[in-house]
Motif scaffolding. Structure first.
Motif, PDB file in Angstrom:
ATOM      1  N   ALA A 115       0.778  -1.369  -0.055  1.00  0.00           N
ATOM      2  CA  ALA A 115       0.100  -0.098   0.102  1.00  0.00           C
ATOM      3  C   ALA A 115       0.652   1.120  -0.078  1.00  0.00           C
ATOM      4  O   ALA A 115       0.741   2.263  -0.649  1.00  0.00           O
ATOM      5  N   ARG A 116       1.812   1.208   0.829  1.00  0.00           N
ATOM      6  CA  ARG A 116       2.712   2.378   0.803  1.00  0.00           C
ATOM      7  C   ARG A 116       3.571   2.655  -0.207  1.00  0.00           C
ATOM      8  O   ARG A 116       3.704   3.794  -0.592  1.00  0.00           O
ATOM      9  N   LEU A 117       4.115   1.428  -1.289  1.00  0.00           N
ATOM     10  CA  LEU A 117       4.512   1.696  -2.300  1.00  0.00           C
ATOM     11  C   LEU A 117       3.606   2.293  -3.452  1.00  0.00           C
ATOM     12  O   LEU A 117       4.102   3.060  -4.090  1.00  0.00           O
ATOM     13  N   ALA A 118       2.570   1.689  -3.247  1.00  0.00           N
ATOM     14  CA  ALA A 118       1.546   2.192  -4.747  1.00  0.00           C
ATOM     15  C   ALA A 118       1.081   3.731  -4.214  1.00  0.00           C
ATOM     16  O   ALA A 118       0.952   4.493  -5.177  1.00  0.00           O
ATOM     17  N   ALA A 119       1.001   4.222  -2.903  1.00  0.00           N
ATOM     18  CA  ALA A 119       0.948   5.412  -2.483  1.00  0.00           C
ATOM     19  C   ALA A 119       2.043   6.348  -3.017  1.00  0.00           C
ATOM     20  O   ALA A 119       1.912   7.477  -3.417  1.00  0.00           O
TER      21      ALA A 119
ATOM     22  N   PRO B 235      -8.647   9.933 -16.851  1.00  0.00           N
ATOM     23  CA  PRO B 235      -7.621   9.559 -15.705  1.00  0.00           C
ATOM     24  C   PRO B 235      -7.155   8.234 -15.745  1.00  0.00           C
ATOM     25  O   PRO B 235      -7.934   7.191 -16.251  1.00  0.00           O
ATOM     26  N   LYS B 236      -5.896   8.116 -15.691  1.00  0.00           N
ATOM     27  CA  LYS B 236      -5.137   6.971 -15.784  1.00  0.00           C
ATOM     28  C   LYS B 236      -5.525   6.179 -14.444  1.00  0.00           C
ATOM     29  O   LYS B 236      -5.616   6.725 -13.405  1.00  0.00           O
ATOM     30  N   GLU B 237      -5.518   4.691 -14.283  1.00  0.00           N
ATOM     31  CA  GLU B 237      -5.807   3.961 -13.225  1.00  0.00           C
ATOM     32  C   GLU B 237      -4.590   4.126 -12.048  1.00  0.00           C
ATOM     33  O   GLU B 237      -3.305   4.097 -12.691  1.00  0.00           O
ATOM     34  N   THR B 238      -4.809   4.439 -11.016  1.00  0.00           N
ATOM     35  CA  THR B 238      -3.755   4.768  -9.964  1.00  0.00           C
ATOM     36  C   THR B 238      -2.996   3.512  -9.566  1.00  0.00           C
ATOM     37  O   THR B 238      -3.650   2.549  -9.773  1.00  0.00           O
ATOM     38  N   ALA B 239      -1.883   3.725  -8.930  1.00  0.00           N
ATOM     39  CA  ALA B 239      -1.339   2.544  -8.563  1.00  0.00           C
ATOM     40  C   ALA B 239      -2.196   1.925  -7.343  1.00  0.00           C
ATOM     41  O   ALA B 239      -2.285   0.626  -7.386  1.00  0.00           O
ATOM     42  N   THR B 240      -2.577   2.792  -6.513  1.00  0.00           N
ATOM     43  CA  THR B 240      -3.598   2.315  -5.532  1.00  0.00           C
ATOM     44  C   THR B 240      -4.534   1.327  -5.960  1.00  0.00           C
ATOM     45  O   THR B 240      -5.115   0.511  -5.415  1.00  0.00           O
ATOM     46  N   ALA B 241      -5.379   1.828  -6.895  1.00  0.00           N
ATOM     47  CA  ALA B 241      -6.563   1.245  -7.639  1.00  0.00           C
ATOM     48  C   ALA B 241      -6.178  -0.141  -8.336  1.00  0.00           C
ATOM     49  O   ALA B 241      -6.849  -1.121  -8.088  1.00  0.00           O
ATOM     50  N   ALA B 242      -4.856  -0.034  -8.917  1.00  0.00           N
ATOM     51  CA  ALA B 242      -4.363  -1.244  -9.633  1.00  0.00           C
ATOM     52  C   ALA B 242      -4.140  -2.535  -8.487  1.00  0.00           C
ATOM     53  O   ALA B 242      -4.447  -3.725  -8.709  1.00  0.00           O
TER      54      ALA B 242
ATOM     55  N   LEU C  49       5.091  -5.486  -9.937  1.00  0.00           N
ATOM     56  CA  LEU C  49       6.364  -4.896  -9.198  1.00  0.00           C
ATOM     57  C   LEU C  49       7.408  -4.523 -10.517  1.00  0.00           C
ATOM     58  O   LEU C  49       8.045  -3.624 -10.250  1.00  0.00           O
ATOM     59  N   ASP C  50       7.464  -5.317 -11.365  1.00  0.00           N
ATOM     60  CA  ASP C  50       8.258  -5.246 -12.572  1.00  0.00           C
ATOM     61  C   ASP C  50       7.733  -3.775 -13.368  1.00  0.00           C
ATOM     62  O   ASP C  50       8.880  -3.020 -13.599  1.00  0.00           O
ATOM     63  N   LYS C  51       6.564  -3.725 -13.354  1.00  0.00           N
ATOM     64  CA  LYS C  51       6.357  -2.453 -14.058  1.00  0.00           C
ATOM     65  C   LYS C  51       6.181  -1.059 -13.193  1.00  0.00           C
ATOM     66  O   LYS C  51       6.560  -0.049 -13.778  1.00  0.00           O
ATOM     67  N   ALA C  52       6.470  -1.319 -11.799  1.00  0.00           N
ATOM     68  CA  ALA C  52       6.756  -0.128 -10.824  1.00  0.00           C
ATOM     69  C   ALA C  52       7.837   0.206 -10.889  1.00  0.00           C
ATOM     70  O   ALA C  52       8.278   1.173 -10.295  1.00  0.00           O
ATOM     71  N   ILE C  53       9.213  -0.596 -11.120  1.00  0.00           N
ATOM     72  CA  ILE C  53      10.290  -0.235 -10.854  1.00  0.00           C
ATOM     73  C   ILE C  53      10.479   1.290 -11.704  1.00  0.00           C
ATOM     74  O   ILE C  53      11.292   2.092 -11.077  1.00  0.00           O
ATOM     75  N   THR C  54      10.248   1.461 -12.834  1.00  0.00           N
ATOM     76  CA  THR C  54      10.663   2.963 -13.261  1.00  0.00           C
ATOM     77  C   THR C  54       9.646   4.130 -12.791  1.00  0.00           C
ATOM     78  O   THR C  54       9.849   5.216 -12.987  1.00  0.00           O
ATOM     79  N   LEU C  55       8.641   3.703 -12.006  1.00  0.00           N
ATOM     80  CA  LEU C  55       7.732   4.496 -11.471  1.00  0.00           C
ATOM     81  C   LEU C  55       8.253   5.056 -10.011  1.00  0.00           C
ATOM     82  O   LEU C  55       7.569   6.055  -9.432  1.00  0.00           O
ATOM     83  N   ILE C  56       9.288   4.604  -9.431  1.00  0.00           N
ATOM     84  CA  ILE C  56       9.903   4.958  -8.174  1.00  0.00           C
ATOM     85  C   ILE C  56      11.170   5.796  -8.240  1.00  0.00           C
ATOM     86  O   ILE C  56      11.959   5.646  -9.295  1.00  0.00           O
ATOM     87  N   ASP C  57      11.185   6.835  -7.484  1.00  0.00           N
ATOM     88  CA  ASP C  57      12.153   7.591  -7.351  1.00  0.00           C
ATOM     89  C   ASP C  57      13.428   7.001  -7.056  1.00  0.00           C
ATOM     90  O   ASP C  57      13.632   6.411  -5.742  1.00  0.00           O
ATOM     91  N   GLU C  58      14.239   6.790  -7.885  1.00  0.00           N
ATOM     92  CA  GLU C  58      15.568   6.133  -7.893  1.00  0.00           C
ATOM     93  C   GLU C  58      16.403   6.615  -6.469  1.00  0.00           C
ATOM     94  O   GLU C  58      17.381   6.086  -5.752  1.00  0.00           O
ATOM     95  N   ASP C  59      16.159   8.057  -6.107  1.00  0.00           N
ATOM     96  CA  ASP C  59      16.964   8.745  -5.039  1.00  0.00           C
ATOM     97  C   ASP C  59      16.366   8.480  -3.737  1.00  0.00           C
ATOM     98  O   ASP C  59      17.046   8.775  -2.644  1.00  0.00           O
ATOM     99  N   ASP C  60      15.287   7.929  -3.645  1.00  0.00           N
ATOM    100  CA  ASP C  60      14.379   7.540  -2.324  1.00  0.00           C
ATOM    101  C   ASP C  60      14.823   6.204  -1.985  1.00  0.00           C
ATOM    102  O   ASP C  60      14.211   5.035  -2.246  1.00  0.00           O
TER     103      ASP C  60
ATOM    104  N   ASP D 157      12.714  -3.754  -3.028  1.00  0.00           N
ATOM    105  CA  ASP D 157      13.510  -4.930  -3.058  1.00  0.00           C
ATOM    106  C   ASP D 157      12.715  -6.099  -2.175  1.00  0.00           C
ATOM    107  O   ASP D 157      12.995  -7.357  -2.361  1.00  0.00           O
ATOM    108  N   ARG D 158      12.305  -5.579  -0.932  1.00  0.00           N
ATOM    109  CA  ARG D 158      11.565  -6.358  -0.313  1.00  0.00           C
ATOM    110  C   ARG D 158      10.335  -7.341  -0.907  1.00  0.00           C
ATOM    111  O   ARG D 158      10.224  -8.578  -0.511  1.00  0.00           O
ATOM    112  N   LEU D 159       9.728  -6.411  -1.395  1.00  0.00           N
ATOM    113  CA  LEU D 159       8.568  -6.982  -2.230  1.00  0.00           C
ATOM    114  C   LEU D 159       8.682  -7.774  -3.177  1.00  0.00           C
ATOM    115  O   LEU D 159       8.330  -9.036  -3.459  1.00  0.00           O
ATOM    116  N   ARG D 160       9.857  -7.682  -3.939  1.00  0.00           N
ATOM    117  CA  ARG D 160      10.381  -8.398  -5.258  1.00  0.00           C
ATOM    118  C   ARG D 160      10.831  -9.782  -4.591  1.00  0.00           C
ATOM    119  O   ARG D 160      10.845 -10.796  -5.197  1.00  0.00           O
ATOM    120  N   ALA D 161      11.798  -9.570  -3.333  1.00  0.00           N
ATOM    121  CA  ALA D 161      12.205 -10.764  -2.862  1.00  0.00           C
ATOM    122  C   ALA D 161      10.798 -11.725  -2.358  1.00  0.00           C
ATOM    123  O   ALA D 161      11.225 -12.934  -2.603  1.00  0.00           O
TER     124      ALA D 161
END
Length: 672
Positions: free
Chosen positions: A136-140, A155-162, A188-199, A207-211
């Motif tokens: 939930a936190r990753l989607a937010a 509007p595109k489907e939000t990550a939380t809705a997906a 999660l594979d699709k979400a990789i590019t949507l995450i701030d790489e500096d965060d 990484d925890r979720l993918r594991a």
């Protein structure tokens, strides 16, 4: 890998044996007739049997009194576990799997419908409930970084809705098996590019979720790898016999059609052919072969090569069988050339003959039942275990029944030798197949109530005296043999004292600390009150005698008996408290190993008394342990014997080494 625990349920006379421990080398099952020993071995074999072994049949093998539950469909055979086996992995096994699965037991299950399953013990595959908050936190986080939707656009489907859509049918208990894990992994594979790489925080969350999403795949891969290395369980029954004369064409036809006139005999014959490296049809064809064209050198060579190959392989098998049988049948070096076994081909017949020391050949069936059994045993073992499956587990059902008592004792040594390479479990009624130093290897099988069924006890305990009879006879025979055979004898109060002295003396001798005189026999008297009888009898026969007594009430009473003092003298009566560095007024032999036994009690038996023992240093250790539920002196001593097999004298405390050196020096001095 090797078998460490086993359990049999829902099989013939067995409702539930309970889990029982299996030794790394050999394990001995004793018990009266009809206790269920054979049933335990037969069920265990189905964990991973050799090819051709009969499978479970619900009609024949499910407990008859409960069979109505099957016919009325109250019980589904696909859910009925019969055999459970837990294996410990060795270094070679663990090197092939992921780190997260190492150090875990590999557990196999065989069901009454012959289906099979396996798992790693103490492994929990992630559930949705474990990941819900992180997901939930990753989607937010992704939604916060998503660009605003242009005015007038859909509007595109939000990550939380997906995530909500993907997990609609999921509950906190939903396990991330293949389908659910694959869905999560794709998102999660699709979400990789949507995450701030500096965060860094969100990167670690991803990484925890993918594991977790990939856990089931890694788990399944590890199971598949270990499954390929599972030992084959080879059951040898007294009914498997090798015929002295085999008609090859007839046997080839029976094997080809599956119409066996005697399945048990044909099994032994098939093993003999397997050992020779031929099929029945190949040997039969060679027996029919006609002379080749003498003018064709190649045909002559091929024909001769075939005959030579047959001759050489028959000879090699004969030599191997002969060498093994001589180790048991004729251990006397003076008769090393007697009883040479030969396997010979004569046309359509394969013969097993025995050549005696006069050079006379007779068929195998003209020798004793015991000799025939021994030949058949080695044929089946070499064919099914040693050659095909180096890591096979050998199951012997009542081995050596037709062997003479002293031959059984020699065969016991053979089983020990086989167990060095192949873990072995065997059942027996014979005291000659249970060594006096092997009681910690014994599992008692009993069935006192058919409603309860067969039970297997890891400790030597039973409510049925008949179950313990082989052990009593084994100890009695060994005591009778050794009682007057040694000039120097140390009498001990009981069997546990015997184990402590023998095991600790061996540790200290290996370390070069002190050595107990090899000529001293250790004689357990069963109780302190019986020490005087043993001492009197041995002393009357002109033998040197000393006694080691605890410093408790029973030991004090025995030590003060006038006859014992007169017989042994003060030097010959050794007391445990006299060799302690600390002060334990009523010390027993366990107090000479106080710190080590506190550790062993916790690690091997689950009895944690460290605080009590530290707070009451002058109180006997056994008194403290007596307050623990389920305590037995036997179980503690057995655990210590096992501990010494994997540890060195340096693992004892310094005080313990000093105490035992002092005691052993005193024993040697008293019996010099």
């Amino acid at each position: 890998m090797h078998l460490v625990r086993a359990r049999v349920q829902n099989y013939r006379s067995i409702r539930d044996t309970g889990f029982f421990e299996v030794e790394p080398g050999k394990t001995i099952m004793v018990g009266p007739n009809e206790a269920g020993k054979s049933a335990v071995l037969q069920a265990l074999q189905q964990i991973n049997p050799p090819g051709g072994v009969r499978k479970f049949e619900v009609l024949r093998d499910y407990p008859r009194a409960l069979y109505n539950d099957i016919t009325t469909k109250k019980v589904d055979p696909a859910t009925v576990i019969v055999a459970t086996a837990a294996f410990a992995l060795d270094e070679e096994d663990e090197a092939l799997i992921e780190q997260e699965f190492r150090g875990k037991q590999y557990v196999c299950y065989r069901y009454i419908d012959n289906s099979w399953n396996h798992s790693f013990a103490d492994i929990a595959i992630p559930t949705f409930g474990c990941l819900r908050k992180d997901l939930a936190r990753l989607a937010a986080h992704i939604d916060e970084r998503a660009p605003a939707t242009p005015e007038g656009s859909t509007p595109k489907e939000t990550a939380t809705a997906a995530v909500a859509r993907m997990t609609t049918a999921w509950h906190d208990s939903t396990v991330l098996y293949s389908k659910t894990a694959e869905q999560l992994r794709e998102w999660l594979d699709k979400a990789i590019t949507l995450i701030d790489e500096d965060d860094q925080k969100e990167e670690e969350r991803l990484d925890r979720l993918r594991a977790a999403a990939g856990y089931h795949g890694r788990y399944s891969a590890a199971l598949a790898t270990i499954r390929k290395r599972l030992p084959v369980l080879v059951l040898f029954s007294n009914y498997f016999r090798v015929r002295p004369v085999i008609h090859l064409a007839h046997l080839a036809q029976r094997l080809a059609t599956g119409v066996l006139d005697d399945e048990q005999y044909d099994y032994g014959n098939s093993c003999l052919l397997s050992l020779l490296g031929f099929t029945a049809q190949e040997l039969s064809d060679l027996g029919r072969a006609t002379e080749p064209n003498a003018s064709n050198p190649q045909e002559l060579k091929d024909y001769r090569d075939q005959l030579d190959k047959r001759s050489y392989q028959l000879n090699a098998a004969s030599v191997r069988l002969t060498n093994e049988i001589r180790r048991v049948w004729n251990p006397n070096p003076e008769r090393a050339e007697a009883d040479r076994l030969r396997v010979v081909a004569d046309g359509q017949y394969l013969k097993v003959v025995v050549e005696d020391d006069l050079g006379v050949e007779i068929e195998l069936d003209q020798r004793s039942e015991g000799f025939q059994w021994l030949v058949s045993f080695f044929v089946v073992f070499f064919a099914e275990a040693a050659d095909k499956h180096e890591n096979a587990i050998l199951l012997l059902d009542e081995p050596g029944l037709s062997l003479h008592a002293l031959k059984q004792r020699d065969f016991r040594d053979t089983v020990s030798r086989l167990a060095e390479g192949n873990q072995t479990i065997y059942s027996t009624h014979s005291p000659f197949l249970v060594g006096p130093d092997e009681l910690d290897l014994v599992r008692v099988v009993e069935m006192n109530d058919r409603k309860v069924g067969t039970k297997v006890h890891t400790t030597v305990t039973s409510t049925d005296p008949a179950a313990l009879l082989p052990l009593q006879e084994a100890l009695g025979y060994d005591l009778a043999q050794s009682l007057f055979a040694n000039q120097r004898n140390l009498i001990l109060e009981g069997l546990t004292d015997f184990w402590y002295v023998e095991a600790t003396a061996a540790l200290l001798a290996d370390a070069g600390v002190v050595r107990l005189n090899d000529k001293i026999a250790l004689v357990p008297a069963n109780t302190a009150s019986k020490v005087i009888y043993f001492a009197t009898i041995l002393h009357a026969n002109g033998l040197k005698v000393a006694a080691l007594l605890d410093s408790d009430a029973a030991g004090d009473q025995a030590a003060k008996q006038e006859i014992l003092v007169h017989t042994l003298g003060n030097k010959g009566i050794l007391r445990t408290k006299d060799h302690l560095i600390g002060a334990v007024p009523k010390a027993e032999i366990e107090d000479l190993l106080r710190q080590t036994l506190v550790r062993v009690a916790k690690e091997a038996c689950g009895w944690d008394i460290a605080k009590e023992a530290a707070a009451q240093p002058d109180r006997p250790l056994v008194d403290i342990l007596d307050k623990v539920s389920g305590f037995s002196k036997y179980k503690l001593a057995k655990a210590y014997v096992r501990w010494t097999r994997d540890h060195l004298a340096s693992d004892l405390t310094e005080d313990e080494r000093k105490q035992w050196k002092k005691l052993i020096d005193a024993i040697n001095s008293a019996l010099k």
